[in-house]
Design a protein around this motif. Structure first.
Motif, PDB file in Angstrom:
ATOM      1  N   PHE A  12      -4.756   2.570   9.483  1.00  0.00           N
ATOM      2  CA  PHE A  12      -5.087   2.498   8.297  1.00  0.00           C
ATOM      3  C   PHE A  12      -6.683   2.608   8.382  1.00  0.00           C
ATOM      4  CE2 PHE A  12      -1.122   0.273   6.655  1.00  0.00           C
ATOM      5  CZ  PHE A  12      -0.420   1.305   6.396  1.00  0.00           C
ATOM      6  N   GLU A  13      -7.095   1.749   9.328  1.00  0.00           N
ATOM      7  CA  GLU A  13      -8.689   1.889   9.418  1.00  0.00           C
ATOM      8  C   GLU A  13      -9.169   3.064   9.700  1.00  0.00           C
ATOM      9  OE1 GLU A  13     -12.247  -0.169   9.435  1.00  0.00           O
ATOM     10  OE2 GLU A  13     -10.402  -1.194   9.156  1.00  0.00           O
ATOM     11  N   CYS A  27     -10.546  -1.804   1.326  1.00  0.00           N
ATOM     12  CA  CYS A  27     -10.200  -3.268   1.298  1.00  0.00           C
ATOM     13  C   CYS A  27      -9.201  -3.445  -0.022  1.00  0.00           C
ATOM     14  CB  CYS A  27     -11.271  -4.161   1.307  1.00  0.00           C
ATOM     15  SG  CYS A  27     -12.125  -4.334   2.847  1.00  0.00           S
ATOM     16  N   ASP A  28      -9.562  -3.137  -1.058  1.00  0.00           N
ATOM     17  CA  ASP A  28      -9.000  -3.378  -2.405  1.00  0.00           C
ATOM     18  C   ASP A  28      -7.669  -2.432  -2.307  1.00  0.00           C
ATOM     19  OD1 ASP A  28     -10.732  -5.002  -3.346  1.00  0.00           O
ATOM     20  OD2 ASP A  28     -11.717  -3.549  -4.642  1.00  0.00           O
ATOM     21  N   ARG A  29      -7.786  -1.103  -1.793  1.00  0.00           N
ATOM     22  CA  ARG A  29      -6.511  -0.375  -1.861  1.00  0.00           C
ATOM     23  C   ARG A  29      -5.670  -0.782  -0.805  1.00  0.00           C
ATOM     24  NH1 ARG A  29      -4.279   3.332  -5.357  1.00  0.00           N
ATOM     25  NH2 ARG A  29      -3.177   4.933  -4.031  1.00  0.00           N
ATOM     26  N   LEU A  30      -6.139  -1.244   0.339  1.00  0.00           N
ATOM     27  CA  LEU A  30      -5.103  -1.626   1.439  1.00  0.00           C
ATOM     28  C   LEU A  30      -4.613  -2.875   1.086  1.00  0.00           C
ATOM     29  CD1 LEU A  30      -4.317  -1.180   4.345  1.00  0.00           C
ATOM     30  CD2 LEU A  30      -6.082  -2.501   4.896  1.00  0.00           C
ATOM     31  N   ASP A  35       0.439  -5.222  -0.220  1.00  0.00           N
ATOM     32  CA  ASP A  35       1.324  -6.359  -1.164  1.00  0.00           C
ATOM     33  C   ASP A  35       2.673  -5.413  -1.708  1.00  0.00           C
ATOM     34  OD1 ASP A  35       1.774  -8.804  -2.712  1.00  0.00           O
ATOM     35  OD2 ASP A  35       1.365  -7.368  -4.269  1.00  0.00           O
ATOM     36  N   ARG A  36       2.172  -4.218  -2.247  1.00  0.00           N
ATOM     37  CA  ARG A  36       3.250  -3.668  -3.044  1.00  0.00           C
ATOM     38  C   ARG A  36       4.673  -3.205  -1.931  1.00  0.00           C
ATOM     39  NH1 ARG A  36       1.493   0.856  -7.490  1.00  0.00           N
ATOM     40  NH2 ARG A  36       1.028  -1.307  -8.086  1.00  0.00           N
ATOM     41  N   PHE A  37       4.164  -2.687  -0.674  1.00  0.00           N
ATOM     42  CA  PHE A  37       5.118  -2.185   0.124  1.00  0.00           C
ATOM     43  C   PHE A  37       5.618  -3.341   1.276  1.00  0.00           C
ATOM     44  CE2 PHE A  37       3.423   1.523  -1.425  1.00  0.00           C
ATOM     45  CZ  PHE A  37       4.231   2.507  -1.147  1.00  0.00           C
ATOM     46  N   GLU A  38       5.043  -4.526   0.982  1.00  0.00           N
ATOM     47  CA  GLU A  38       5.468  -5.759   1.814  1.00  0.00           C
ATOM     48  C   GLU A  38       5.358  -5.407   3.361  1.00  0.00           C
ATOM     49  OE1 GLU A  38       9.530  -6.771   0.498  1.00  0.00           O
ATOM     50  OE2 GLU A  38       8.799  -7.244  -1.456  1.00  0.00           O
ATOM     51  N   LEU A  39       4.317  -5.044   3.561  1.00  0.00           N
ATOM     52  CA  LEU A  39       3.719  -4.644   5.018  1.00  0.00           C
ATOM     53  C   LEU A  39       3.222  -5.821   5.854  1.00  0.00           C
ATOM     54  CD1 LEU A  39       2.053  -1.265   4.185  1.00  0.00           C
ATOM     55  CD2 LEU A  39       4.589  -1.611   4.604  1.00  0.00           C
ATOM     56  N   GLY A  40       2.789  -6.900   5.364  1.00  0.00           N
ATOM     57  CA  GLY A  40       2.158  -7.980   5.684  1.00  0.00           C
ATOM     58  C   GLY A  40       2.553  -8.491   7.085  1.00  0.00           C
ATOM     59  N   SER A  63      -0.210   7.603   3.479  1.00  0.00           N
ATOM     60  CA  SER A  63      -0.126   8.852   2.705  1.00  0.00           C
ATOM     61  C   SER A  63      -0.887   8.323   1.281  1.00  0.00           C
ATOM     62  CB  SER A  63       1.127   9.296   2.165  1.00  0.00           C
ATOM     63  OG  SER A  63       1.736   9.799   3.608  1.00  0.00           O
ATOM     64  N   LEU A  64      -0.945   7.244   0.749  1.00  0.00           N
ATOM     65  CA  LEU A  64      -1.312   6.899  -0.559  1.00  0.00           C
ATOM     66  C   LEU A  64      -2.541   6.165  -0.515  1.00  0.00           C
ATOM     67  CD1 LEU A  64       2.020   5.229  -2.081  1.00  0.00           C
ATOM     68  CD2 LEU A  64       0.583   7.552  -2.878  1.00  0.00           C
ATOM     69  N   LEU A  65      -3.236   6.015   0.768  1.00  0.00           N
ATOM     70  CA  LEU A  65      -4.373   5.165   0.890  1.00  0.00           C
ATOM     71  C   LEU A  65      -5.678   5.695   0.161  1.00  0.00           C
ATOM     72  CD1 LEU A  65      -5.474   2.667   2.521  1.00  0.00           C
ATOM     73  CD2 LEU A  65      -5.918   4.243   4.480  1.00  0.00           C
ATOM     74  N   HIS A  66      -5.822   6.959   0.418  1.00  0.00           N
ATOM     75  CA  HIS A  66      -7.163   7.636  -0.378  1.00  0.00           C
ATOM     76  C   HIS A  66      -6.874   7.906  -1.857  1.00  0.00           C
ATOM     77  CE1 HIS A  66      -4.250  10.877   1.065  1.00  0.00           C
ATOM     78  NE2 HIS A  66      -5.311  11.699   0.255  1.00  0.00           N
ATOM     79  N   GLY A  67      -5.451   7.589  -2.208  1.00  0.00           N
ATOM     80  CA  GLY A  67      -5.501   7.692  -3.854  1.00  0.00           C
ATOM     81  C   GLY A  67      -5.106   9.051  -4.080  1.00  0.00           C
TER      82      GLY A  67
END
Length: 226
Positions: A12-13, A27-30, A35-40, A63-67
């Motif tokens: 992701f980085e 940071c906001d997007r990640l 949270d939404r994909f429960e990746l923590g 794939s959704l990181l850059h909106g």
């Protein structure tokens, strides 16, 4: 696009730099995607140690990181168990609904199409043979009907042109009716010549069977029927 030996957080980085995403936006997007994909719980676990379902969630999140406004997904549920498939489909629906992401989905799993898509395109041997809505697909190409009948009296056998007896046990019959050959009314009339009908249900075949029938008809017939 995940690096096999690195944890998802490193990928992701890297993608943030590839897409030149400003640090605060990244940071906001990640945080939202984690949270939404429960990746923590596995963000710092090497990808090689993740389950297939966990990897797929990370792949879609990446794939959704850059909106993006358009997202292409190739077999996103392949190899997943029922629970994981349901979770992935719900996440795709959610992103489409809440962010307006247009999703192009390639899949051999008809369940993906039925649960996620409003429009379907069928390709055979590299040729587009059908482009229609999912509802129109079922409405216009439902050639067969499944008829389940419970008779008041048992019969030895039932034969009729255009009708295949899929199951026959005493007074219970399951028939596959080719409506291009025999109408439902004609089938019921013929059944009543043999015995009184105690109960009957008429249903459409599964969408998977409908699509198989379209392939079976061939490209020229499918194109002519649009």
């Amino acid at each position: 696009q995940l690096w096999y030996h690195l944890p998802p957080c490193d990928t992701f980085e890297l993608l943030a730099h590839v897409y030149d995403i400003p640090k605060p936006v990244y940071c906001d997007r990640l945080n939202m995607l984690v949270d939404r994909f429960e990746l923590g719980e596995f963000m710092r676990t090497p990808v090689r140690k993740l389950s297939l379902g966990q990897r797929m969630r990370c792949e879609i999140a990446a794939s959704l990181l850059h909106g993006p406004r358009v997202l292409f997904l190739d077999e996103p549920t392949i190899g997943l168990d029922v629970v994981a498939k349901r979770a992935i489909r719900e996440l795709i629906r959610q992103m489409n609904r809440e962010e307006g992401v247009t999703v192009f989905l390639t899949s051999h799993d008809v369940g993906d199409m039925e649960e996620l898509c409003r429009r379907v395109m069928i390709i055979s041997h590299g040729e587009l043979i059908l482009d229609t809505s999912v509802s129109a697909l079922r409405r216009d190409y439902l050639r067969f009907k499944i008829v389940r009948v419970r008779l008041a009296d048992a019969i030895d056998r039932f034969e009729m042109r255009g009708v295949t007896v899929a199951k026959h046990k005493q007074t219970n019959l399951k028939l596959s009716v080719d409506t291009d050959v025999a109408s439902i009314d004609d089938v019921l009339t013929e059944l009543m010549r043999h015995a009184r009908i105690a109960d009957i249900t008429i249903a459409d075949p599964p969408t998977e069977q409908v699509i198989a029938d379209i392939y079976g008809r061939g490209a020229s017939e499918a194109l002519g029927g649009r």
